[in-house]
Design a protein around this motif. Sequence first.
Motif, mmCIF file in Angstrom:
data_model
loop_
_atom_site.group_PDB
_atom_site.id
_atom_site.type_symbol
_atom_site.label_atom_id
_atom_site.label_comp_id
_atom_site.label_asym_id
_atom_site.label_seq_id
_atom_site.Cartn_x
_atom_site.Cartn_y
_atom_site.Cartn_z
ATOM 1 N N SER A 198 -8.405 6.317 2.148
ATOM 2 C CA SER A 198 -9.729 5.718 2.101
ATOM 3 C C SER A 198 -10.625 6.417 3.117
ATOM 4 N N ASN B 177 -4.762 -3.420 2.171
ATOM 5 C CA ASN B 177 -5.017 -2.103 2.737
ATOM 6 C C ASN B 177 -5.393 -2.234 4.203
ATOM 7 N N PHE B 178 -4.597 -3.026 4.942
ATOM 8 C CA PHE B 178 -4.847 -3.221 6.352
ATOM 9 C C PHE B 178 -3.796 -2.428 7.133
ATOM 10 N N SER C 85 -12.342 4.326 5.797
ATOM 11 C CA SER C 85 -11.475 3.660 6.772
ATOM 12 C C SER C 85 -10.856 4.635 7.768
ATOM 13 N N LEU D 163 -11.385 -1.399 5.301
ATOM 14 C CA LEU D 163 -10.359 -1.437 4.260
ATOM 15 C C LEU D 163 -10.530 -2.630 3.319
ATOM 16 N N HIS D 164 -10.941 -3.749 3.855
ATOM 17 C CA HIS D 164 -10.992 -4.954 3.025
ATOM 18 C C HIS D 164 -11.998 -5.939 3.607
ATOM 19 N N ASP D 165 -12.700 -6.625 2.752
ATOM 20 C CA ASP D 165 -13.676 -7.635 3.157
ATOM 21 C C ASP D 165 -12.960 -8.975 3.267
ATOM 22 N N MET E 298 -3.531 -10.336 -1.812
ATOM 23 C CA MET E 298 -4.779 -9.716 -1.385
ATOM 24 C C MET E 298 -4.676 -8.213 -1.592
ATOM 25 N N PRO E 299 -5.782 -7.541 -1.755
ATOM 26 C CA PRO E 299 -5.744 -6.069 -1.754
ATOM 27 C C PRO E 299 -5.269 -5.615 -0.384
ATOM 28 N N ILE F 27 -7.271 1.102 -1.039
ATOM 29 C CA ILE F 27 -6.909 -0.202 -1.599
ATOM 30 C C ILE F 27 -6.446 -0.078 -3.044
ATOM 31 N N SER F 28 -7.158 0.691 -3.825
ATOM 32 C CA SER F 28 -6.941 0.680 -5.267
ATOM 33 C C SER F 28 -6.482 2.009 -5.832
ATOM 34 N N ARG G 256 0.839 -1.180 0.000
ATOM 35 C CA ARG G 256 0.000 0.000 0.000
ATOM 36 C C ARG G 256 0.879 1.236 0.000
#
Length: 687
Positions: free
Chosen positions: A203, A37-38, A206, A243-245, A34-35, A197-198, A3
Amino acid sequence: MKRFSRGFWLAAVLTVLPGLSLAAAPGGPEEDPMPPNFQDAKPVAGTARAPTEETLTATTPPESPAASGDADSYLPSLSGPIGLYRVTTADVGPKNHLRLALHGEYFSSSELLVSGDDNRRLLGEFTFGFTPHQNVEIFGGLLSSSNRNTRVSEAGRRDPELIKSFGDLVLGGKAAFPVAPGTTVGFEGGLKFLSSISDLSFSPDSTSFWLGPIATIDLQRLARTPVRFHVNANFYADNSRNLHDLTGLTAETKWVAQFAYGMGASRFRAAVGVDTAALEKLVIPLMPFAEYHAEVVTADADPDPTYSLYMPPVCGTSAGRPCKNNRDQQWATLGVRGRLWKGLTADAGVDIRVRSTGFAYGPPLPPYNVVFGLAYPLDIDAFRRPVIVTIEKEAPPPVEGTVAGQVKNSKDGTPVAGAIVAVAGRPRARVATDPDGSFQSVPLSPGPTDIEVSAPGFDATKVTAKVVAGHPVEVSVALTPRIPTGNVRGKVSDDRGQGLQASLKFLGPDNFEAKSDPTGLFSASLPVGPYKVVAEAPGFPTKEAQLDVAAAQDKQLDILLRNRPVNPNVTLTDAGITLKQPIKFRPGVAKLDARAEAELDGVADIMADHGEIKALRIEAHWDTTPGPKVKDVTQQQADAIKAYLVKKGVVDGRIDAAGMGAERPLVPNIGPASKAKNRRVDLIVVK
């Protein structure tokens, strides 16, 4: 994948260490499938001591107050505000004061998240704080982290072995106000922006924030004790789960990812801290501190069924049993700061887990966490202050000089402090020697100069020095100590009070002789110590007395010479006074006869001639004939003897009369002869 945020160029400073150190571990770095964004959310606070402001004037650019030691105790915490590590103090620092800090955090543990795993984490924080107003501080920080979780791969694992995140931003503000001597309260709030994330942006969903009161109590101002206490409480709205599912991932992947990126839940936070400046006098000034934190999650538990099907190792129960889903967690922090050079401060500490939340309420606390870092404060005003340059004209050549040196004791060479050094013939030119005996005179004209030196207890002396223009002339002065003396004065008289012209000999540390004048008065100055004084006058018996001469004190010694001859029947021994003719009383009578009074006259003479006798104890003894009244009879006899001696001039306080009854017989009270022997009077001397 990694990130990045718009602040990556500055955050890269922090990520070099954690990124490279963990990437160098076996297996090397991996791309995050994984994306990623944690973020490990740790909005925290800290403390520092208040400095005093000082105006600098110099011929070179001035240093900041921190560099000069004025404000170097205002240092950022791990999230930016002035504080300890995670406890904020109710300080804001001096106006226009900037603080910078760089910290790292590390721990390594096994069986923390997944059975059989090996987890290591390294965090980095670059934080800053600035004081635009005397009651306001703004702060911020750029955060980074690297986490490596090594374990036996399971089916469906999605998290990479190495997870890195950086570029998250913390911004906040604090206001503090003194409310009483040594007591300051305030309020603090802050935002934590997580990278998207993208996109190369933050975000909004978040973004997390916290808000709450702070307080500091300084015992230095209240009780002159260099200890301060701090209290924090706030609500932290944690939105990092947006941030992410993580739905659909394996339980192990979910646990590791949540821990690596710090995905937590909203919670109430409270903390107390204490720091002390008691060790600031060391070569490297140290400030130990301690913190205790407690947090309670206010959000609902994660409904994911994996939390009831699987048991992470941190729960401490056997496999197959559900994890304990407590909402609270607690930990303690111990640390110390050391000021290295001109405000540059190093610190080190450790977090120790006390209790961790259940997995359903957020990632667990590691068993320990080592913290280390550097901080440096800057005073922005110091760079705007004018530089004063002084141009000095060439000074004319000196026309005077000085005399310098040291005054010592000629006997043992020790320095003489407080000696007066004067220039002969020149007024207002005296100086006193320092504790080491050194001195320097006032400016003097070139040529020979007499220096007079004197000190209490020493003979004065004089030295000659040749003064040279523009240079101090060194001299060494030795003072001879005087022999300490004391004075004795008094009068020699006969028993009628008439003064006598007598000869007196003082026998002691030194032997001296003196004579009293026709009125009997005399005086003498003697070296300190004990003496025996012998007084002689024509027609009178020789008299001896004891004398103890003390330094710089006057002693009074009056000597009485009696014109009657010494009673040969009365003698003084170490045990007491012995009478050749013992004092006898008739049975049941406490009256003295003429013979007994004549003997007691000799006792009175001895008491008068021997002032060293502190007391005379009169003990009257009898046989058992009077029966129960024997004690009263002997007390009356002893009192009669005492009354006669007092009448003859013996001070009442020097005599102790005691009737002993028949308690101490010399022989058994059997027969007239034995009983007569037990009827006696003992005169015991107490010196």
